[in-house]
Design an enzyme around this catalytic site. Structure first.
Site, PDB file in Angstrom:
ATOM      1  N   HIS A 365       0.794  -1.227   0.000  1.00 68.08           N
ATOM      2  CA  HIS A 365       0.000   0.000   0.000  1.00 68.08           C
ATOM      3  C   HIS A 365       0.824   1.274   0.000  1.00 68.08           C
ATOM      4  O   HIS A 365       0.286   2.343   0.266  1.00 68.08           O
ATOM      5  CB  HIS A 365      -0.924   0.031   1.227  1.00 68.08           C
ATOM      6  CG  HIS A 365      -2.110  -0.872   1.132  1.00 68.08           C
ATOM      7  ND1 HIS A 365      -3.262  -0.533   0.461  1.00 68.08           N
ATOM      8  CD2 HIS A 365      -2.319  -2.111   1.628  1.00 68.08           C
ATOM      9  CE1 HIS A 365      -4.141  -1.523   0.552  1.00 68.08           C
ATOM     10  NE2 HIS A 365      -3.589  -2.493   1.261  1.00 68.08           N
ATOM     11  N   LYS A 556      -8.171  13.791   4.779  1.00 67.42           N
ATOM     12  CA  LYS A 556      -7.328  12.605   4.730  1.00 67.42           C
ATOM     13  C   LYS A 556      -6.265  12.764   5.809  1.00 67.42           C
ATOM     14  O   LYS A 556      -6.151  13.816   6.444  1.00 67.42           O
ATOM     15  CB  LYS A 556      -6.700  12.417   3.351  1.00 67.42           C
ATOM     16  CG  LYS A 556      -5.962  13.628   2.831  1.00 67.42           C
ATOM     17  CD  LYS A 556      -5.470  13.420   1.412  1.00 67.42           C
ATOM     18  CE  LYS A 556      -6.587  13.499   0.388  1.00 67.42           C
ATOM     19  NZ  LYS A 556      -6.922  12.230  -0.233  1.00 67.42           N
ATOM     20  N   ARG A 557      -5.480  11.715   6.007  1.00 68.85           N
ATOM     21  CA  ARG A 557      -4.385  11.792   6.972  1.00 68.85           C
ATOM     22  C   ARG A 557      -3.479  12.974   6.636  1.00 68.85           C
ATOM     23  O   ARG A 557      -3.181  13.235   5.473  1.00 68.85           O
ATOM     24  CB  ARG A 557      -3.609  10.473   6.916  1.00 68.85           C
ATOM     25  CG  ARG A 557      -2.435  10.354   7.849  1.00 68.85           C
ATOM     26  CD  ARG A 557      -2.023   8.893   7.960  1.00 68.85           C
ATOM     27  NE  ARG A 557      -1.881   8.242   6.663  1.00 68.85           N
ATOM     28  CZ  ARG A 557      -0.729   8.119   6.015  1.00 68.85           C
ATOM     29  NH1 ARG A 557       0.381   8.592   6.541  1.00 68.85           N
ATOM     30  NH2 ARG A 557      -0.674   7.483   4.859  1.00 68.85           N
ATOM     31  N   LYS A 562       0.754  14.233   0.977  1.00 73.12           N
ATOM     32  CA  LYS A 562      -0.623  14.525   0.573  1.00 73.12           C
ATOM     33  C   LYS A 562      -0.820  16.018   0.315  1.00 73.12           C
ATOM     34  O   LYS A 562      -1.833  16.434  -0.214  1.00 73.12           O
ATOM     35  CB  LYS A 562      -1.607  14.004   1.627  1.00 73.12           C
ATOM     36  CG  LYS A 562      -1.592  12.479   1.723  1.00 73.12           C
ATOM     37  CD  LYS A 562      -2.550  11.965   2.786  1.00 73.12           C
ATOM     38  CE  LYS A 562      -2.482  10.452   2.943  1.00 73.12           C
ATOM     39  NZ  LYS A 562      -3.046   9.706   1.799  1.00 73.12           N
ATOM     40  N   THR A 664      -8.628   6.269  -1.683  1.00 66.53           N
ATOM     41  CA  THR A 664     -10.010   5.792  -1.761  1.00 66.53           C
ATOM     42  C   THR A 664     -10.986   6.924  -1.464  1.00 66.53           C
ATOM     43  O   THR A 664     -12.138   6.874  -1.882  1.00 66.53           O
ATOM     44  CB  THR A 664     -10.265   4.624  -0.783  1.00 66.53           C
ATOM     45  OG1 THR A 664      -9.787   4.974   0.521  1.00 66.53           O
ATOM     46  CG2 THR A 664      -9.572   3.366  -1.262  1.00 66.53           C
ATOM     47  N   LYS A 668     -14.849   7.959  -3.135  1.00 71.78           N
ATOM     48  CA  LYS A 668     -16.076   8.291  -2.401  1.00 71.78           C
ATOM     49  C   LYS A 668     -16.636   9.625  -2.878  1.00 71.78           C
ATOM     50  O   LYS A 668     -17.851   9.769  -3.076  1.00 71.78           O
ATOM     51  CB  LYS A 668     -15.791   8.331  -0.899  1.00 71.78           C
ATOM     52  CG  LYS A 668     -15.365   7.005  -0.315  1.00 71.78           C
ATOM     53  CD  LYS A 668     -14.747   7.177   1.065  1.00 71.78           C
ATOM     54  CE  LYS A 668     -14.001   5.919   1.472  1.00 71.78           C
ATOM     55  NZ  LYS A 668     -13.187   6.105   2.688  1.00 71.78           N
TER      56      LYS A 668
END
Length: 815
Positions: A365, A556-557, A562, A664, A668
């Site tokens: 991952h 998100k984290r 990111k 992911t 969504k």
């Protein structure tokens, strides 16, 4: 296929739930309240619904045993389940009956479900993916059991004080969990410490046993995982650590109370907290204990079932079992299965290794080398001496194979070795997973390609047939049908409801993109969902969001790759434009960022502080309010996302190219009609391909462009040459957002200006600003934007976890 038969009349079923609700409230929970207590009403309803799962749960397992079919075991250190009540009610098609029963108590299902705490047994995408996969396995009626850990405290509760993240325990089990069943008869013994003892069997064969150990018990709790309206109920088994002996009574009676319970406390620490801070030696040891605890308990559990039916005949074991390792965390299952087969069931090494490599499968991952777990050999030898023996043997045999393939290539041997040499040698867990598995898969097309070309290049050259791709997906039940009821009702009225289990049918929505009546309904639903999110923001942040504004969301984290920082720079750019009066073509937007930073990740926590400081300045300025609102939503979790994804207009998926394995959250948002602004990274690439470039705002460097840009990267020069970025950096560097906290954000400024910045924030700024302006212009044309929104939902079919699981079942699990 198991189906519910003899469907009773609605009013009769309603009566049953009403009577069960009353029975559980008064007798199971022992409540004699004059006034109904909401928390206990939730528990009574949960128990009433669980009762309706029990028969299907039993029948599902019985049919698996009768068929003797191949079974899959999904091992994951995280399962981010969220709330179970509404999911179970929807899957059993009992909403109307439950609502009617609750009316007798003057409340609604929506109010009661708020009493359920999120089962926070995960950190983010990894754990939520595992939960989606279990849902799809049950819906597709596949014999898949999940194995995880029953953490007493889930992912920490996040609150914001003076702009800083403050962590507090998330005691999700404080009031118990009505969905679980304790299985004390399935308790397993887990070994730690001790030594490897060599001996001779009665038949003269050499044997090894793990002796002098300090043992811990693994007590399982089962949770039902219902399929969608098909009568199938699969199992998630969560292990809790308990002491072998409660405590030393002699020491207790002698007055040494602390020492008397020390062993019990140490044992129970294993499953106390999800992701202990591993910046210390003790934290690392606890994390390793967690991983081995999960692997050993799960492997023992499966082998015990096999031995009960087949004795010591393991000749057919591999054809009946598959273990899917969700990232590197459960990798010790490879060595533990070998230990059990050799030491406990007395198989020869070659036979045991053949079974192990045929049954194990590994999902990777991450593309970040630092995220690939490595454990100190010294720690492993102390904590798991017998497991370390086996890893050494696996490595020796593997390197012999490498030598035969590439004679004399000692450098390649060093790179491929399971043991990373040095002053403090480490075991490379990802390498153990690859060597011990029959399948290695990435989770998006680009991710899988980069694994083969970069991170695992040598392994791919050795075993090209092991590697494959399985692009992630999310369950359309929770992430559209249940969380966005108004939109799912509109879709049902328009194309029928078969899409819930066949998401490709959403393609039929394409022909309604030019239907004014349909678009008007779509628009109204989005506005209603935005009102729900605005209420949440007001409650949590005290800031009023205007539903006419674009809702621009990144949840998100919190991590540098990111690039929440890039988002912040854009917000500061908008603020600067407004303050300068440069508002031409500036469309109003509400920007929301949410997510948790790991407790030991200083830069991520500083990013949260920056978000809150910038938001405080913007939201306090009445001259800015007509164009911009900005918030950090605290304690982001599954139940929050259910509100957020239904309301979002613009989905931020802006990771540095080549860093996000899949994502992911992007799926969504897409499923709920948000339009993505994103880089050519992870599953963004496949989303872009599905929806088309006209319905996606693409920006930024691509993976193949990065090496040359990195070589020449001069962020200070980029800043100097870009007036907008220069103004943004000036506001940061002069302390405009930290007037009373001098120097606070210097590490962030330094990160942007660093020529070796791995995240390339300055390099992508200009392209990001331009893409944001394109998104803003597009949002101003409401008709065109609605068409984009509908197209995103219509083309989201390939991102159903049902599709992903079908591919796992066919290509890897061979079901």
């Amino acid at each position: 296929m198991i189906n519910r038969e003899n469907q009773v009349e609605t009013d009769e079923m309603c009566g049953e739930i009403s009577s069960d609700l009353l029975r559980h409230y008064n007798y199971t929970l022992g409540r004699l309240d004059r006034q109904i207590q909401p928390a206990y009403l939730y528990k009574a309803l949960a128990l009433s619904i669980r009762d309706r799962l029990m028969e299907s749960w039993r029948v599902t397992r019985e049919q698996e045993e009768i068929k003797k079919s191949k079974r899959v075991f999904y091992l994951s250190l995280e399962f981010l389940l969220g709330r179970a009540l509404t999911n179970a009610i929807e899957n059993l098609e009992l909403e109307e009956e439950a609502q009617q029963a609750l009316r007798d108590y003057g409340t609604t299902l929506e109010d009661v479900q708020e009493q359920e705490l999120d089962a926070g047994l995960g950190n983010g995408g990894l754990g939520r993916l595992a939960a989606c996969f279990l849902d799809s396995c049950a819906t597709l009626q596949l014999p898949v059991t999940g194995y995880g850990i029953r953490y007493e405290y889930g992912m920490f509760h996040q609150r914001i004080e003076r702009g800083f993240q403050v962590e507090s325990p998330d005691h999700w089990l404080l009031d118990g969990n009505p969905w679980e069943i304790e299985r004390a008869d399935r308790t397993r013994t887990i070994k730690f410490y001790g030594y490897s003892e060599h001996y001779t069997h009665d038949n003269g064969e050499h044997g090894v046993r793990w002796s002098g150990t300090s043992d811990v018990k693994a007590l399982p709790y089962d949770m039902p995982i219902p399929g969608y309206r098909n009568g199938t109920v699969n199992t998630l088994r969560l292990w809790q650590a308990v002491a072998s002996d409660e405590f030393n009574l002699d020491e207790f009676n002698a007055g040494d109370y602390t020492e008397a319970v020390a062993a019990k406390n140490q044992a129970e620490q294993i499953t106390m907290v999800l992701y202990p801070n591993d910046s210390s030696v003790n934290g690392k040891a606890l994390r390793l204990r967690q991983q081995y605890f999960l692997a050993s308990a799960s492997m023992q559990d499966v082998l015990a079932d096999w031995a009960a039916d087949n004795g010591e005949d393991f000749s057919d074991f591999a054809s009946k079992h598959c273990f899917q390792l969700n990232d590197t965390h459960p990798t010790l299952a490879v060595a533990e299965l070998m230990r059990l087969l050799i030491d406990e069931h007395f198989l020869a090494w070659d036979q045991a290794w053949q079974i192990t490599t045929q049954t194990m499968a590994y999902t990777n991952h991450t593309l970040l080398p630092e995220a690939l777990e490595k454990w100190s050999v010294r720690l492993m030898q102390e904590l798991l001496p017998r497991i370390m023996d086996i890893i050494y043997e696996v490595n020796a045999r593997f390197l012999a194979e490498v030598t035969l393939r590439w004679p004399g290539d000692t450098e390649r041997q060093r790179h491929l070795s399971l043991i990373e040499e040095g002053d403090d040698p480490h075991v490379r867990m990802a390498y153990l997973a690859i060597v011990g598995s029959s399948s290695v898969n990435g989770v998006a097309a680009l991710h899988s390609q980069l694994l083969k070309a970069g991170l695992f290049k040598n392994f791919y050259e050795l075993w090209p047939n092991k590697f494959n791709n399985k692009t992630n997906g999310v369950t359309p039940r929770r992430w559209l049908a249940f969380c966005n009821r108004p939109l799912s009702n509109l879709i049902n009225e328009t194309i029928g409801d078969n899409w819930v289990t066949d998401l490709d049918k959403l393609n039929e929505l394409k022909k309604f993109t030019n239907d004014p009546s349909f678009c008007a309904k779509w628009d109204q639903i989005k506005k209603s969902n935005k009102e729900n999110l605005a209420d949440l923001v007001m409650e949590q942040c005290g800031v009023q969001f205007d539903t006419e504004y674009m809702f621009d969301v990144q949840v998100k984290r919190i991590h540098e790759y990111k690039r929440q920082l890039l988002n912040i720079l854009h917000v500061i750019h908008l603020y600067d434009r407004i303050k300068r009066g440069d508002t031409q073509n500036l469309k109003p937007r509400c920007v929301l960022i949410g997510g948790k930073a790991a407790p030991g990740y200083a830069q991520a926590k500083l990013t949260i502080k920056l978000i809150n400081n910038v938001a405080a300045v913007i939201n306090a300025d009445p001259g800015v309010a007509s164009y911009l609102k900005f918030v950090f939503l605290p304690n982001y979790r599954v139940s929050s996302m259910e509100v957020i994804c239904a309301a979002t207009d613009l989905s931020e998926q802006i990771s540095t190219a080549g860093k996000e394995a899949s994502g992911t959250g992007n799926m969504k948002f897409m499923m709920n009609g948000a339009v993505t602004i994103g880089t050519y990274d992870g599953a963004n690439i496949e989303i872009l391909d599905a929806v088309g470039p006209e319905n996606f705002f693409l920006f930024g460097l691509k993976v193949e462009e990065l090496p040359e840009y990195r070589r020449l990267h001069q962020p200070s020069q980029i800043i100097e040459q870009d007036e907008d970025l220069r103004r943004v950096m000036q506001l940061l560097e002069c302390g405009h957002f930290n007037l009373f906290e001098p120097g606070l954000f210097e590490p962030i400024v330094a990160a942007v200006r660093n020529p070796y910045d791995p995240w390339m924030v300055a390099a992508d700024f200009r392209a990001y600003i331009e893409a944001q302006q394109m998104a803003s212009n597009a949002y101003d044309d409401r008709t065109s934007w609605l068409q984009r929104s509908i197209m995103n939902t219509a083309t989201s079919g390939r991102f159903s976890s049902d599709r992903t699981i079908r591919e796992y079942a066919q290509d890897i699990w061979k079901l």
